[in-house]
Write a protein that holds these residues in place. Structure first.
Motif, PDB file in Angstrom:
ATOM      1  N   THR A  12     -25.033 -27.429  79.046  1.00  0.00           N
ATOM      2  CA  THR A  12     -26.107 -27.251  78.058  1.00  0.00           C
ATOM      3  C   THR A  12     -27.070 -28.405  78.313  1.00  0.00           C
ATOM      4  N   PRO A  13     -28.260 -28.372  77.697  1.00  0.00           N
ATOM      5  CA  PRO A  13     -29.076 -29.590  77.765  1.00  0.00           C
ATOM      6  C   PRO A  13     -28.340 -30.683  76.990  1.00  0.00           C
ATOM      7  N   ILE A  14     -28.675 -31.921  77.247  1.00  0.00           N
ATOM      8  CA  ILE A  14     -28.113 -32.969  76.385  1.00  0.00           C
ATOM      9  C   ILE A  14     -29.082 -33.128  75.219  1.00  0.00           C
ATOM     10  N   TYR A  15     -28.524 -33.219  74.017  1.00  0.00           N
ATOM     11  CA  TYR A  15     -29.332 -33.145  72.791  1.00  0.00           C
ATOM     12  C   TYR A  15     -29.875 -34.505  72.381  1.00  0.00           C
ATOM     13  N   TYR A  16     -31.093 -34.488  71.840  1.00  0.00           N
ATOM     14  CA  TYR A  16     -31.618 -35.706  71.238  1.00  0.00           C
ATOM     15  C   TYR A  16     -30.804 -35.973  69.986  1.00  0.00           C
ATOM     16  N   PRO A  17     -30.468 -37.229  69.745  1.00  0.00           N
ATOM     17  CA  PRO A  17     -29.669 -37.503  68.543  1.00  0.00           C
ATOM     18  C   PRO A  17     -30.494 -37.219  67.296  1.00  0.00           C
ATOM     19  N   LEU A  21     -28.371 -31.257  63.594  1.00  0.00           N
ATOM     20  CA  LEU A  21     -28.701 -30.248  64.595  1.00  0.00           C
ATOM     21  C   LEU A  21     -28.678 -28.919  63.845  1.00  0.00           C
ATOM     22  N   HIS A  22     -29.669 -28.077  64.108  1.00  0.00           N
ATOM     23  CA  HIS A  22     -29.744 -26.837  63.347  1.00  0.00           C
ATOM     24  C   HIS A  22     -29.170 -25.685  64.160  1.00  0.00           C
ATOM     25  N   ILE A  23     -29.252 -24.494  63.586  1.00  0.00           N
ATOM     26  CA  ILE A  23     -28.614 -23.346  64.215  1.00  0.00           C
ATOM     27  C   ILE A  23     -29.255 -23.029  65.569  1.00  0.00           C
ATOM     28  N   GLY A  24     -30.541 -23.421  65.739  1.00  0.00           N
ATOM     29  CA  GLY A  24     -31.215 -23.236  67.033  1.00  0.00           C
ATOM     30  C   GLY A  24     -30.541 -24.045  68.133  1.00  0.00           C
ATOM     31  N   HIS A  25     -30.181 -25.285  67.829  1.00  0.00           N
ATOM     32  CA  HIS A  25     -29.466 -26.103  68.821  1.00  0.00           C
ATOM     33  C   HIS A  25     -28.092 -25.495  69.102  1.00  0.00           C
ATOM     34  N   THR A  52     -25.408 -36.006  74.922  1.00  0.00           N
ATOM     35  CA  THR A  52     -26.578 -36.464  74.152  1.00  0.00           C
ATOM     36  C   THR A  52     -27.500 -37.330  75.002  1.00  0.00           C
ATOM     37  N   ASP A  53     -28.776 -37.224  74.670  1.00  0.00           N
ATOM     38  CA  ASP A  53     -29.882 -37.840  75.410  1.00  0.00           C
ATOM     39  C   ASP A  53     -30.439 -38.926  74.493  1.00  0.00           C
ATOM     40  N   GLU A  54     -29.970 -40.157  74.664  1.00  0.00           N
ATOM     41  CA  GLU A  54     -30.071 -41.119  73.565  1.00  0.00           C
ATOM     42  C   GLU A  54     -31.159 -42.178  73.686  1.00  0.00           C
ATOM     43  N   VAL A 261     -30.754 -23.677  79.339  1.00  0.00           N
ATOM     44  CA  VAL A 261     -31.753 -24.508  78.652  1.00  0.00           C
ATOM     45  C   VAL A 261     -32.687 -23.630  77.828  1.00  0.00           C
ATOM     46  N   GLY A 262     -33.277 -24.227  76.800  1.00  0.00           N
ATOM     47  CA  GLY A 262     -34.297 -23.513  76.029  1.00  0.00           C
ATOM     48  C   GLY A 262     -35.568 -23.404  76.867  1.00  0.00           C
ATOM     49  N   LYS A 263     -36.408 -22.429  76.526  1.00  0.00           N
ATOM     50  CA  LYS A 263     -37.532 -22.125  77.420  1.00  0.00           C
ATOM     51  C   LYS A 263     -38.521 -23.276  77.568  1.00  0.00           C
ATOM     52  N   GLU A 264     -38.599 -24.168  76.553  1.00  0.00           N
ATOM     53  CA  GLU A 264     -39.614 -25.231  76.645  1.00  0.00           C
ATOM     54  C   GLU A 264     -39.224 -26.322  77.639  1.00  0.00           C
ATOM     55  N   ILE A 265     -37.968 -26.326  78.085  1.00  0.00           N
ATOM     56  CA  ILE A 265     -37.599 -27.364  79.055  1.00  0.00           C
ATOM     57  C   ILE A 265     -37.226 -26.777  80.420  1.00  0.00           C
ATOM     58  N   GLY A 290     -33.374 -19.918  81.260  1.00  0.00           N
ATOM     59  CA  GLY A 290     -34.188 -20.362  80.114  1.00  0.00           C
ATOM     60  C   GLY A 290     -34.116 -19.342  79.001  1.00  0.00           C
ATOM     61  N   HIS A 291     -33.393 -19.689  77.944  1.00  0.00           N
ATOM     62  CA  HIS A 291     -33.280 -18.716  76.848  1.00  0.00           C
ATOM     63  C   HIS A 291     -34.420 -18.906  75.845  1.00  0.00           C
ATOM     64  N   GLY A 292     -34.554 -17.929  74.963  1.00  0.00           N
ATOM     65  CA  GLY A 292     -35.641 -17.973  73.975  1.00  0.00           C
ATOM     66  C   GLY A 292     -35.263 -18.822  72.769  1.00  0.00           C
ATOM     67  N   TRP A 293     -36.134 -18.818  71.805  1.00  0.00           N
ATOM     68  CA  TRP A 293     -35.916 -19.625  70.602  1.00  0.00           C
ATOM     69  C   TRP A 293     -35.453 -18.761  69.447  1.00  0.00           C
ATOM     70  N   LEU A 294     -34.707 -19.401  68.592  1.00  0.00           N
ATOM     71  CA  LEU A 294     -34.368 -18.806  67.319  1.00  0.00           C
ATOM     72  C   LEU A 294     -35.499 -19.198  66.393  1.00  0.00           C
ATOM     73  N   ILE A 295     -36.166 -18.205  65.834  1.00  0.00           N
ATOM     74  CA  ILE A 295     -37.289 -18.557  64.985  1.00  0.00           C
ATOM     75  C   ILE A 295     -37.084 -18.039  63.566  1.00  0.00           C
TER      76      ILE A 295
HETATM   77  N1  MSP Z   1     -32.976 -33.927  75.329  1.00  0.00           N
HETATM   78  C1  MSP Z   1     -33.701 -32.790  75.769  1.00  0.00           C
HETATM   79  C2  MSP Z   1     -32.959 -32.076  76.888  1.00  0.00           C
HETATM   80  C3  MSP Z   1     -32.611 -32.919  78.069  1.00  0.00           C
HETATM   81  S1  MSP Z   1     -31.664 -32.026  79.209  1.00  0.00           S
HETATM   82  C4  MSP Z   1     -31.565 -33.000  80.529  1.00  0.00           C
HETATM   83  C5  MSP Z   1     -33.911 -31.813  74.609  1.00  0.00           C
HETATM   84  N2  MSP Z   1     -33.153 -31.971  73.536  1.00  0.00           N
HETATM   85  S2  MSP Z   1     -33.283 -31.132  72.176  1.00  0.00           S
HETATM   86  O1  MSP Z   1     -32.263 -31.636  71.306  1.00  0.00           O
HETATM   87  O2  MSP Z   1     -34.613 -31.181  71.685  1.00  0.00           O
HETATM   88  O3  MSP Z   1     -33.018 -29.637  72.512  1.00  0.00           O
HETATM   89  C6  MSP Z   1     -31.801 -29.237  73.090  1.00  0.00           C
HETATM   90  C7  MSP Z   1     -31.759 -27.743  73.267  1.00  0.00           C
HETATM   91  O4  MSP Z   1     -31.801 -27.087  72.006  1.00  0.00           O
HETATM   92  C8  MSP Z   1     -32.934 -27.213  74.080  1.00  0.00           C
HETATM   93  O5  MSP Z   1     -32.464 -26.313  75.062  1.00  0.00           O
HETATM   94  C9  MSP Z   1     -33.754 -26.481  73.067  1.00  0.00           C
HETATM   95  O6  MSP Z   1     -34.453 -25.408  73.611  1.00  0.00           O
HETATM   96  C10 MSP Z   1     -32.668 -25.990  72.123  1.00  0.00           C
HETATM   97  N3  MSP Z   1     -33.253 -25.629  70.848  1.00  0.00           N
HETATM   98  C11 MSP Z   1     -33.818 -26.439  69.903  1.00  0.00           C
HETATM   99  N4  MSP Z   1     -34.339 -25.654  68.924  1.00  0.00           N
HETATM  100  C12 MSP Z   1     -34.127 -24.348  69.203  1.00  0.00           C
HETATM  101  C13 MSP Z   1     -34.355 -23.132  68.555  1.00  0.00           C
HETATM  102  N5  MSP Z   1     -34.968 -23.065  67.397  1.00  0.00           N
HETATM  103  N6  MSP Z   1     -33.885 -22.006  69.150  1.00  0.00           N
HETATM  104  C14 MSP Z   1     -33.170 -22.028  70.320  1.00  0.00           C
HETATM  105  N7  MSP Z   1     -32.957 -23.150  70.956  1.00  0.00           N
HETATM  106  C15 MSP Z   1     -33.504 -24.311  70.472  1.00  0.00           C
HETATM  107  O7  MSP Z   1     -34.750 -30.942  74.736  1.00  0.00           O
END
Ligand code: MSP
Length: 659
Positions: A12-17, A21-25, A52-54, A261-265, A290-295
């Motif tokens: 998965t992408p590494i998440y920003y702390p 984290l919501h259902i989209g993450h 995590t991407d810290e 990864v989400g589509k924006e990255i 690259g998957h879509g977003w949950l909106i």
């Molecule tokens: N830290 C970067 C990724 C670095 S990877 C080397 C980052 N982090 S993030 O926490 O902002 O997002 C992590 C993932 O969660 C991304 O793939 C992003 O697209 C996904 N999502 C965040 N909000 C989302 C939705 N509402 N719907 C679907 N996925 C979403 O980007």
């Protein structure tokens, strides 16, 4: 000699702390988990990575505002993220943090290597920087002078910096994408990368910063910290031990089979990352999906917009498997999908409670009623049997084919087709009618065996998506033999042993009664809030009533109000007062109790953790016998039909004055 098992590496992408984290993450991680589980089930040696991407200026700022060291701050948040993954039953094999020593050392080596070979050079950077997105933009890319991604303010920054020669690799990258159509998925994202980024030409990428310290220092020039994408993207190989003494995992699992990864990255993963790997002489990942977003109504779910759904609330309410099922079934992977309570409840009631739950319940009940609870032995094949059996043994193959294309929703549809077929088999064979004929005991036994065997196959097929449900089904069917849960066991019909004892239990998926005990109040409130905010955006004009002689107040009048940012620590209902909530607030270290007439619009859970605005110098009063030390601000219409509490959309410390 043992044959080497096929490997499968998924990330998965590494998440920003972030505190929440919501259902989209959770969507990305649940999808990766289902895939990892599916590959394990089908015999692969899987490595599933998340983390995590810290680093970065934003974290440094928040930590300073909280009076904490950045590491202390991220440690707390990361613990919460790990907890969320355990609540969602995520089966990752490793969790990489960019603050791990193993990662930091390897990233420094990667940076040095690229510098020594001339792919990184020193220059001067001038550009527009968006702190929340951690992204630099050129003048051309700005949208009305704002960040084109999030629409917020950007700052012009000029500083000495290192650059990565993306431009040198542009042609190779373009060739690679063209020659490897599987590399970027779905295909629409491939065209986007070529037309929007590669064709216009790549600029060299700024890969270091001197204006903040919270990052990995450049080993040979420690005034610079490594700019976030080189740091972040490397996680996919540092977690495998690349550039460490033990790189056995790197040798075993790299190249990755798929980065989800989400589509924006996608841009970072299909241009910067592969170019980094090319420069390092490392094979490229096989695929970036690259998957879509949950909106939600009102756009992409995001904390700053306040339109997020908390996965923990959903899991508490409906159970983890129902939530996982919904996420993977409702939205075709790749497209954007709207999250709605209606859709979630419908999926639970129709697909889970009705189709699957009733099938199990009816079957177990009939085995108890007609065979004293023992699964009967099948006899001669009769009408309708072949059709069911064929479908049951073909479904796993179809599911596998779809999963290999990451088509989770279609794979689940196939499984539900089998569930539908099995339900239809009950209607066709009508066991209750057969039971009336004493001479048809064998036929009745065959029908009930077939039902039990189909359910066993279904239980194995759903296991990657819903890891807890198979156990519950097995306990009702009385299955204990682990061999009946393997992939091989579902490719052939008839592995279930007759004679085992079933035992009817509670319904595995109770129906959600919307007006009964199971009220979905939390979600309804979340929906209502979102509706309110979207209505609020419909461009209504506000008429100001005055008599021409404007009824202004002076700045001194305004200054009499002491408005403060306050954290809602706790919220609870007040017995006997259905409109009131009692809030416990933190105002810069001072505790305040406020009674607010918002209970018909917010449940306590909606408010806890929110930052609100408090009128701090309002004379205390007692409401229904409870002292209220101030008032929180909210907007409402005259009839009190709609109401929204004012919240702060940035992570400001409580106690700050609102001016
Ligand atoms: N830290 C970067 C990724 C670095 S990877 C080397 C980052 N982090 S993030 O926490 O902002 O997002 C992590 C993932 O969660 C991304 O793939 C992003 O697209 C996904 N999502 C965040 N909000 C989302 C939705 N509402 N719907 C679907 N996925 C979403 O980007």
């Amino acid at each position: 000699m043992l044959s080497k098992r096929k490997t499968f590496y998924i990330t998965t992408p590494i998440y920003y702390p972030s505190d929440k984290l919501h259902i989209g993450h959770s969507y990305t991680t649940v999808a990766a988990d289902a895939m990892a589980r599916f590959k394990r089930l089908t015999g692969y040696d899987v490595f599933f990575l998340t983390g995590t991407d810290e680093h970065g200026q934003k974290i440094e700022r928040i930590a300073t505002e909280k009076g904490m060291e950045p590491k202390e701050y991220v440690d707390r948040i990361v613990a919460g993220i790990k907890k969320l993954w355990s609540i969602l039953d995520i089966s990752n094999d490793d969790f990489i943090r960019t603050t791990d020593e193993r990662h930091k050392k390897a990233v420094q080596k990667i940076f040095k290597k690229l510098y020594d070979q001339g792919d990184i050079y020193k220059g001067e950077y001038e550009g527009w920087y968006c702190t929340p997105c951690e992204a630099f933009w050129t003048e051309r890319q700005l949208n009305d002078g704002k960040c084109p991604d999030c629409g917020r303010d950007v700052e012009l920054i000029k500083e000495e910096a290192y650059f990565f020669r993306l431009s040198k690799y542009q042609d190779r990258m373009m060739e690679y994408i063209k020659n490897n159509p599987e590399f970027i998925q779905p295909p629409s994202r491939q065209n986007e990368m070529i037309n929007n980024f590669l064709k216009p030409g790549l600029e060299d990428l700024c890969v270091s910063r001197t204006s903040f310290k919270w990052g990995i220092p450049v080993s040979f020039d420690p005034d610079h910290v490594i700019y976030v994408w080189i740091d972040a993207l490397s996680n996919y190989i540092t977690a495998l031990g690349y550039e460490t003494e033990d790189d056995s995992k790197f040798k075993r699992y790299w190249p990755a089979d798929v980065h989800l990864v989400g589509k924006e990255i996608v841009r970072f993963h299909t241009i910067i990352w592969p170019i980094m790997l090319m420069a390092l002489g490392i094979e490229l990942p096989k695929q970036v999906f690259g998957h879509g977003w949950l909106i939600l109504e009102g756009g992409k779910m995001s904390k700053s917009k306040g339109n997020v759904i908390d996965p923990v609330i959903l899991v508490e309410k409906y159970g983890v498997d129902a939530v996982r099922y919904f996420l993977l079934r409702e939205i075709p992977f790749g497209a954007d999908g709207v999250f709605s309570n209606r859709a979630l409840i419908d999926r639970i009631n129709y697909d889970l409670a009705n189709d699957l739950g009733n099938l199990i319940n009816r079957t177990v009940t009939m085995i108890e009623k007609y065979f004293g609870g023992c699964i009967p032995a099948p006899q001669e094949e009769g009408d309708y049997d072949r059709d069911l059996i064929n479908m049951a043994v073909e479904t796993p193959l179809r599911v596998e084919e779809l999963m290999n294309k990451l088509q989770f929703s279609n794979a689940l549809s196939e499984i539900w087709r089998l569930i539908g077929r099995t339900n239809k088999y009950i209607d066709e064979t009508m066991p209750w009618v057969i039971a009336k004929d004493e001479n048809s005991k064998d036929r009745l036994g065959t029908v009930l065996y077939n039902l039990a065997e189909a359910i066993r196959i279904i239980s194995v097929l759903i296991s990657p998506f819903m890891p807890n449900t198979p156990r519950k089904i097995w306990s009702q069917l009385g299955i204990k033999d682990e061999n009946l849960g393997t992939w091989e066991s579902v490719l052939k019909w008839g592995n279930l042993q007759p004679g085992i004892k079933v035992s009817r239990g509670q319904p595995i998926f109770p129906r959600i009664e919307e007006n009964g005990d199971n009220k979905t109040d939390v979600l309804q409130k979340q929906d209502r809030n979102n509706e309110k905010s979207s209505e609020g955006n419909k461009g209504k004009t506000v008429k100001r009533e005055n008599n021409g002689n404007a009824d202004y107040i002076t700045i001194d009048d305004f200054a009499k109000l002491d408005l403060r940012v306050a954290d809602v620590l706790k919220a609870e209902r007040i017995e006997g007062a259905d409109k009131l909530l009692k809030l416990e607030l933190d105002v810069g270290g001072e505790k305040r109790q406020v009674v607010s007439g918002i209970a018909q619009f917010y449940s306590p859970e909606d408010l806890e953790g929110k930052k609100v605005v408090l009128v701090a110098n309002l004379k205390p009063v007692k409401l229904r016998g409870v002292e209220s030390q101030g008032m929180i601000l909210a907007a409402s219409d005259k009839g009190d039909k709609r109401l929204a509490v004012l919240t702060i959309d940035r992570d400001l410390p409580s106690g700050l004055k609102v001016t």
